[in-house]
Design an enzyme around this catalytic site. Structure first.
Site, PDB file in Angstrom:
ATOM      1  CE  LYS A  50      -3.429  -2.458   2.828  1.00  0.00           C
ATOM      2  NZ  LYS A  50      -4.054  -2.598   4.152  1.00  0.00           N
ATOM      3  CD  GLN A  94      -2.814  -4.327   7.298  1.00  0.00           C
ATOM      4  OE1 GLN A  94      -3.070  -3.268   6.723  1.00  0.00           O
ATOM      5  NE2 GLN A  94      -3.195  -5.489   6.805  1.00  0.00           N
ATOM      6  CG  ASP A 117      -9.086   0.011   6.688  1.00  0.00           C
ATOM      7  OD1 ASP A 117      -8.994  -0.500   5.564  1.00  0.00           O
ATOM      8  OD2 ASP A 117      -8.232  -0.128   7.581  1.00  0.00           O
TER       9      ASP A 117
HETATM   10  N1  GUN Z   1      -6.164  -6.707   7.313  1.00  0.00           N
HETATM   11  C1  GUN Z   1      -6.585  -7.437   6.255  1.00  0.00           C
HETATM   12  N2  GUN Z   1      -7.287  -6.658   5.402  1.00  0.00           N
HETATM   13  C2  GUN Z   1      -7.289  -5.418   5.920  1.00  0.00           C
HETATM   14  C3  GUN Z   1      -7.847  -4.180   5.498  1.00  0.00           C
HETATM   15  O1  GUN Z   1      -8.517  -4.058   4.460  1.00  0.00           O
HETATM   16  N3  GUN Z   1      -7.618  -3.122   6.314  1.00  0.00           N
HETATM   17  C4  GUN Z   1      -6.927  -3.230   7.473  1.00  0.00           C
HETATM   18  N4  GUN Z   1      -6.769  -2.142   8.220  1.00  0.00           N
HETATM   19  N5  GUN Z   1      -6.410  -4.359   7.902  1.00  0.00           N
HETATM   20  C5  GUN Z   1      -6.591  -5.440   7.118  1.00  0.00           C
END
Ligand code: GUN
Length: 289
Positions: A50, A94, A117
């Site tokens: 990302k 995350q 998110d």
């Molecule tokens: N862990 C797995 N997928 C995601 C996501 O889309 N966002 C976040 N913050 N953590 C994750």
């Protein structure tokens, strides 16, 4: 017949081109801040991906790689500072978090306007009321992908397998919002095949390699495979990525997303699009004050 491949790359590029054109009209490049606790290999790899993509498209990206032993109070304190910082447009924590930290408490603490998110309860409520602003990245990215390839959603029978708050539940909400007739199935659904065979649009987000076999798919259906499972290669060789859908399903489906290279690129592109949207909404909010 072999299914049409719905590749994420071109759709993600189109979404990012729109987002970066919008970002260029803002007074400063939007800033995304990502917080990661500990060294879970999947989380390290996702956050790195990302961060790299954000920089490539000209956004500002900052990663806090915090020790696994970070206390909840320390994490909340950092989030409060990022909430108050006008140069920060998006905040992503995350998941999963270490066990000593309460995920819900942390997600509640993020300013909903910076919640790129879409996991804050306020944004979850907006989604289910049909007024989504910041929408969870994987589900929103899937809808962009379907639109990009001209796959109809309205009036279709959609089956979502998986009920996680990151993918299954919000995806069901977005499909409903787009006038699909939606069924959500999960690990306790008896005779899963009988349910999945009803689907014109079958979306699978369970995290179980090759759960969906050809006999579970209606011929000609569109199949969206959200699974990213690391399995050992043939003869115990190098680990390979594989989806929740068996490869032979491509002989039955009308269209299918590959793994890797299907939904994955959409999640990242949507996160960056959400960061631009958050920055736009914040700029409007400041102008109105
Ligand atoms: N862990 C797995 N997928 C995601 C996501 O889309 N966002 C976040 N913050 N953590 C994750």
């Amino acid at each position: 017949m072999t299914a049409r491949l719905l590749r994420g790359g071109p759709a993600a590029d189109a979404l990012l081109a729109e987002a970066t054109a919008r970002a260029a009209r803002l007074p400063a490049p939007p800033q995304l801040v990502m917080l990661r606790l500990g060294e879970d290999p999947a989380s390290v790899s996702y956050v790195r991906g990302k961060d790299r993509r954000a920089r490539e498209v000209g956004l500002k990206s900052t990663v806090y790689a915090l020790p696994e032993t970070t206390s909840q109070a320390e994490l909340l304190d950092l989030i409060a500072r990022l909430n108050a910082d006008d140069t920060v447009n998006g905040i992503l924590v995350q998941l999963p978090l270490p066990l000593h930290i309460q995920e819900q408490t942390v997600l509640h603490a993020i300013d909903p306007r910076k919640d790129v998110d879409g996991f804050h309860p306020l944004n979850v409520g907006e989604l289910w009321s049909g007024r989504p602003a910041l929408r969870p990245c994987t589900p929103a990215g899937i809808l962009y992908l379907l639109d990009h390839y001209g796959i109809p959603v309205a009036g279709q029978r959609a089956v979502v397998v998986g009920r996680s708050s990151i993918v299954g539940r919000p995806l069901a909400g977005l499909l409903l919002h787009r006038d699909a007739t939606v069924t959500v199935a999960h690990s306790r659904t008896p005779d899963l095949g009988a349910v999945t065979r009803e689907a014109d649009l079958l979306c699978v987000a369970v995290g179980q390699p090759h759960l969906i076999t050809p006999d579970m798919v209606r011929p000609g259906a569109t199949v969206v495979d959200v699974g990213i499972n690391r399995v050992l290669g043939e003869g115990g060789g190098k680990a390979q990525l594989t989806g929740d859908v068996a490869p032979e399903v491509a002989q039955v489906a009308g269209a299918i997303t590959p793994v890797p290279g299907g939904v994955g690129p959409m999640t990242i592109a949507q996160l960056l699009a959400n960061t631009v949207l958050a920055a736009e909404l914040q700029a409007k909010g400041r102008a109105a004050r």
